[in-house]
Scaffold this motif. Structure first.
Motif, PDB file in Angstrom:
ATOM      1  N   PHE A 254       0.817  -1.213   0.000  1.00 41.38           N
ATOM      2  CA  PHE A 254       0.000   0.000   0.000  1.00 41.38           C
ATOM      3  C   PHE A 254       0.853   1.266   0.000  1.00 41.38           C
ATOM      4  N   ALA A 255       2.040   1.198   0.568  1.00 42.50           N
ATOM      5  CA  ALA A 255       2.910   2.381   0.631  1.00 42.50           C
ATOM      6  C   ALA A 255       4.043   2.256  -0.381  1.00 42.50           C
ATOM      7  N   MET A 256       3.713   1.973  -1.621  1.00 45.12           N
ATOM      8  CA  MET A 256       4.709   1.732  -2.656  1.00 45.12           C
ATOM      9  C   MET A 256       5.431   3.025  -3.041  1.00 45.12           C
ATOM     10  N   SER A 257       6.741   2.951  -3.178  1.00 44.66           N
ATOM     11  CA  SER A 257       7.533   4.111  -3.545  1.00 44.66           C
ATOM     12  C   SER A 257       7.507   4.315  -5.055  1.00 44.66           C
ATOM     13  N   PRO A 258       7.849   5.526  -5.540  1.00 46.79           N
ATOM     14  CA  PRO A 258       7.932   5.756  -6.990  1.00 46.79           C
ATOM     15  C   PRO A 258       8.906   4.803  -7.678  1.00 46.79           C
ATOM     16  N   THR A 259       9.992   4.459  -6.988  1.00 42.28           N
ATOM     17  CA  THR A 259      10.966   3.528  -7.558  1.00 42.28           C
ATOM     18  C   THR A 259      10.357   2.151  -7.738  1.00 42.28           C
ATOM     19  N   GLN A 260       9.584   1.698  -6.759  1.00 36.96           N
ATOM     20  CA  GLN A 260       8.923   0.398  -6.873  1.00 36.96           C
ATOM     21  C   GLN A 260       7.914   0.397  -8.015  1.00 36.96           C
ATOM     22  N   LYS A 261       7.166   1.485  -8.139  1.00 36.06           N
ATOM     23  CA  LYS A 261       6.169   1.564  -9.208  1.00 36.06           C
ATOM     24  C   LYS A 261       6.831   1.559 -10.584  1.00 36.06           C
ATOM     25  N   GLN A 262       7.934   2.268 -10.717  1.00 31.26           N
ATOM     26  CA  GLN A 262       8.649   2.286 -11.987  1.00 31.26           C
ATOM     27  C   GLN A 262       9.206   0.906 -12.306  1.00 31.26           C
ATOM     28  N   ASP A 263       9.702   0.211 -11.294  1.00 33.77           N
ATOM     29  CA  ASP A 263      10.232  -1.133 -11.485  1.00 33.77           C
ATOM     30  C   ASP A 263       9.130  -2.081 -11.962  1.00 33.77           C
ATOM     31  N   LEU A 264       7.946  -1.989 -11.346  1.00 36.68           N
ATOM     32  CA  LEU A 264       6.836  -2.841 -11.749  1.00 36.68           C
ATOM     33  C   LEU A 264       6.404  -2.548 -13.183  1.00 36.68           C
ATOM     34  N   PHE A 265       6.297  -1.273 -13.512  1.00 41.77           N
ATOM     35  CA  PHE A 265       5.937  -0.893 -14.880  1.00 41.77           C
ATOM     36  C   PHE A 265       6.934  -1.470 -15.877  1.00 41.77           C
ATOM     37  N   GLN A 266       8.219  -1.339 -15.587  1.00 41.89           N
ATOM     38  CA  GLN A 266       9.247  -1.812 -16.506  1.00 41.89           C
ATOM     39  C   GLN A 266       9.235  -3.323 -16.632  1.00 41.89           C
ATOM     40  N   ARG A 267       8.967  -4.013 -15.522  1.00 39.09           N
ATOM     41  CA  ARG A 267       8.899  -5.476 -15.570  1.00 39.09           C
ATOM     42  C   ARG A 267       7.740  -5.934 -16.460  1.00 39.09           C
ATOM     43  N   GLY A 268       6.581  -5.285 -16.303  1.00 40.04           N
ATOM     44  CA  GLY A 268       5.453  -5.631 -17.148  1.00 40.04           C
ATOM     45  C   GLY A 268       5.733  -5.344 -18.605  1.00 40.04           C
ATOM     46  N   TYR A 269       6.323  -4.184 -18.875  1.00 39.17           N
ATOM     47  CA  TYR A 269       6.634  -3.771 -20.247  1.00 39.17           C
ATOM     48  C   TYR A 269       7.666  -4.710 -20.874  1.00 39.17           C
ATOM     49  N   ASP A 270       8.772  -4.944 -20.188  1.00 39.98           N
ATOM     50  CA  ASP A 270       9.841  -5.768 -20.748  1.00 39.98           C
ATOM     51  C   ASP A 270       9.396  -7.209 -20.967  1.00 39.98           C
ATOM     52  N   THR A 271       8.626  -7.747 -20.021  1.00 39.37           N
ATOM     53  CA  THR A 271       8.162  -9.126 -20.156  1.00 39.37           C
ATOM     54  C   THR A 271       7.271  -9.278 -21.375  1.00 39.37           C
ATOM     55  N   ALA A 272       6.312  -8.376 -21.539  1.00 38.14           N
ATOM     56  CA  ALA A 272       5.419  -8.457 -22.699  1.00 38.14           C
ATOM     57  C   ALA A 272       6.198  -8.322 -24.005  1.00 38.14           C
ATOM     58  N   CYS A 273       7.140  -7.383 -24.051  1.00 36.76           N
ATOM     59  CA  CYS A 273       7.918  -7.163 -25.282  1.00 36.76           C
ATOM     60  C   CYS A 273       8.754  -8.369 -25.655  1.00 36.76           C
ATOM     61  N   SER A 274       9.279  -9.070 -24.652  1.00 32.80           N
ATOM     62  CA  SER A 274      10.164 -10.191 -24.945  1.00 32.80           C
ATOM     63  C   SER A 274       9.422 -11.506 -25.152  1.00 32.80           C
ATOM     64  N   VAL A 275       8.277 -11.664 -24.500  1.00 30.23           N
ATOM     65  CA  VAL A 275       7.588 -12.950 -24.526  1.00 30.23           C
ATOM     66  C   VAL A 275       6.511 -13.032 -25.606  1.00 30.23           C
ATOM     67  N   ILE A 276       5.759 -11.969 -25.798  1.00 30.38           N
ATOM     68  CA  ILE A 276       4.646 -12.016 -26.747  1.00 30.38           C
ATOM     69  C   ILE A 276       5.085 -12.397 -28.160  1.00 30.38           C
ATOM     70  N   PRO A 277       6.190 -11.855 -28.698  1.00 31.90           N
ATOM     71  CA  PRO A 277       6.617 -12.304 -30.036  1.00 31.90           C
ATOM     72  C   PRO A 277       6.871 -13.803 -30.090  1.00 31.90           C
TER      73      PRO A 277
END
Length: 293
Positions: free
Chosen positions: A245-268
């Motif tokens: 619940f008390a997520m830091s901006p760094t944690q949120k950016q990390d989560l966003f990047q993990r979702g983005y990178d995973t989709a980009c690498s796996v979906i193809p």
């Protein structure tokens, strides 16, 4: 490849919304058309906002700016008589404001929101076909009703609770009548058990928090049965648990990047390869795809 289509299923996640936003952003950058999507539990929040018509950049800013702590509550009376510490009313009102009070019939994209009837253990699906005039925010409130944290809610003959506690067979269903591929995006925490210091004066809130966090983390690590491997993409969320619940901006950016990178690498690899390739489960956390099976 502008004619590519997909039906993403954003499953679970709790407060880790930036990961789902990263997934949708990646699909957009890969030029996948999304006319229909499915939201379950925390994933239904992002799915509903996207279905309403918000661009992914807005969703990213919203996920980064929102303070999840405002939606918490603690009422022993609610816990004893309604099954949860908080009603979730503040969250529902916040989302309803974001959606302008929209019903399923008014959404720009087709949306299916999945919740669980705690009495039967069966899914209850809200969408344009089954509940066109039902408020989307209310359905999402049902779907993300984490047990013990949020109260059970009554709907018709059902007693509603979090959609993520459903068995796999209830979630992996035929979401389309054509050949549009359906891909299930699941978030999995690698967080190891850690001690939480409880209050010496009133330890119950701390005990409940530990119990809920352990329960939701265990669900996210659920084994994926062989028949569903090919259509599942697992995003490793590192140390971020479903109840941050008390997520830091760094944690949120990390989560966003993990979702983005995973989709980009796996979906193809999932959708743009020979259809006869052996089914695999692809798991990635920071952009590296690994096949297991």
């Amino acid at each position: 490849m502008t004619n590519k289509k997909m039906i993403p299923v954003l499953a679970g996640g709790g407060t880790r919304l930036p990961a789902h936003v990263g997934i949708l952003t990646a699909l957009e950058h890969m030029e996948y058309g999304i006319d229909r999507l499915v939201g379950v539990s925390g994933g239904s929040i992002v799915a509903s906002l996207f279905a309403y018509g918000y661009p992914t950049e807005y969703l990213k800013n919203l996920a980064f700016d929102v303070d999840f702590r405002q939606f918490r509550g603690f009422s022993l009376q609610k816990l004893l008589f309604n099954g949860g510490l908080s009603t979730g009313e503040r969250f529902e009102q916040w989302l309803d404001d974001q959606l302008g009070g929209a019903t399923f019939a008014a959404l720009e994209r087709e949306l299916h929101v999945v919740a669980t009837d705690v009495r039967s253990g069966e899914p209850v699906i809200f969408d344009r076909e089954h509940s066109p005039d039902f408020r989307v925010a209310r359905a999402v409130r049902f779907s993300m009703g984490i047990p013990l944290l949020f109260t059970f809610e009554r709907y018709k003959k059902h007693l509603m609770v979090d959609g993520s506690i459903l068995a796999e067979d209830a979630l992996y269903r035929q979401w389309t009548t054509d050949d549009t591929p359906v891909v299930y995006f699941r978030l999995r925490s690698t967080r190891e058990a850690s001690a939480v210091k409880e209050s010496n004066i009133f330890p119950l809130p701390d005990y409940l928090t530990m119990l809920i966090r352990t329960f939701m983390t265990s669900i996210s690590r659920e084994y994926i049965a062989t028949p569903y491997w090919r259509n599942t993409v697992v995003v490793e969320t590192g140390e971020s648990s479903p109840l941050e619940f008390a997520m830091s901006p760094t944690q949120k950016q990390d989560l966003f990047q993990r979702g983005y990178d995973t989709a980009c690498s796996v979906i193809p690899l999932k959708l743009e390869r020979d259809s006869d390739t052996t089914a695999t489960t692809l798991v990635a956390g920071t952009g590296d795809a690994a096949a297991t099976g």
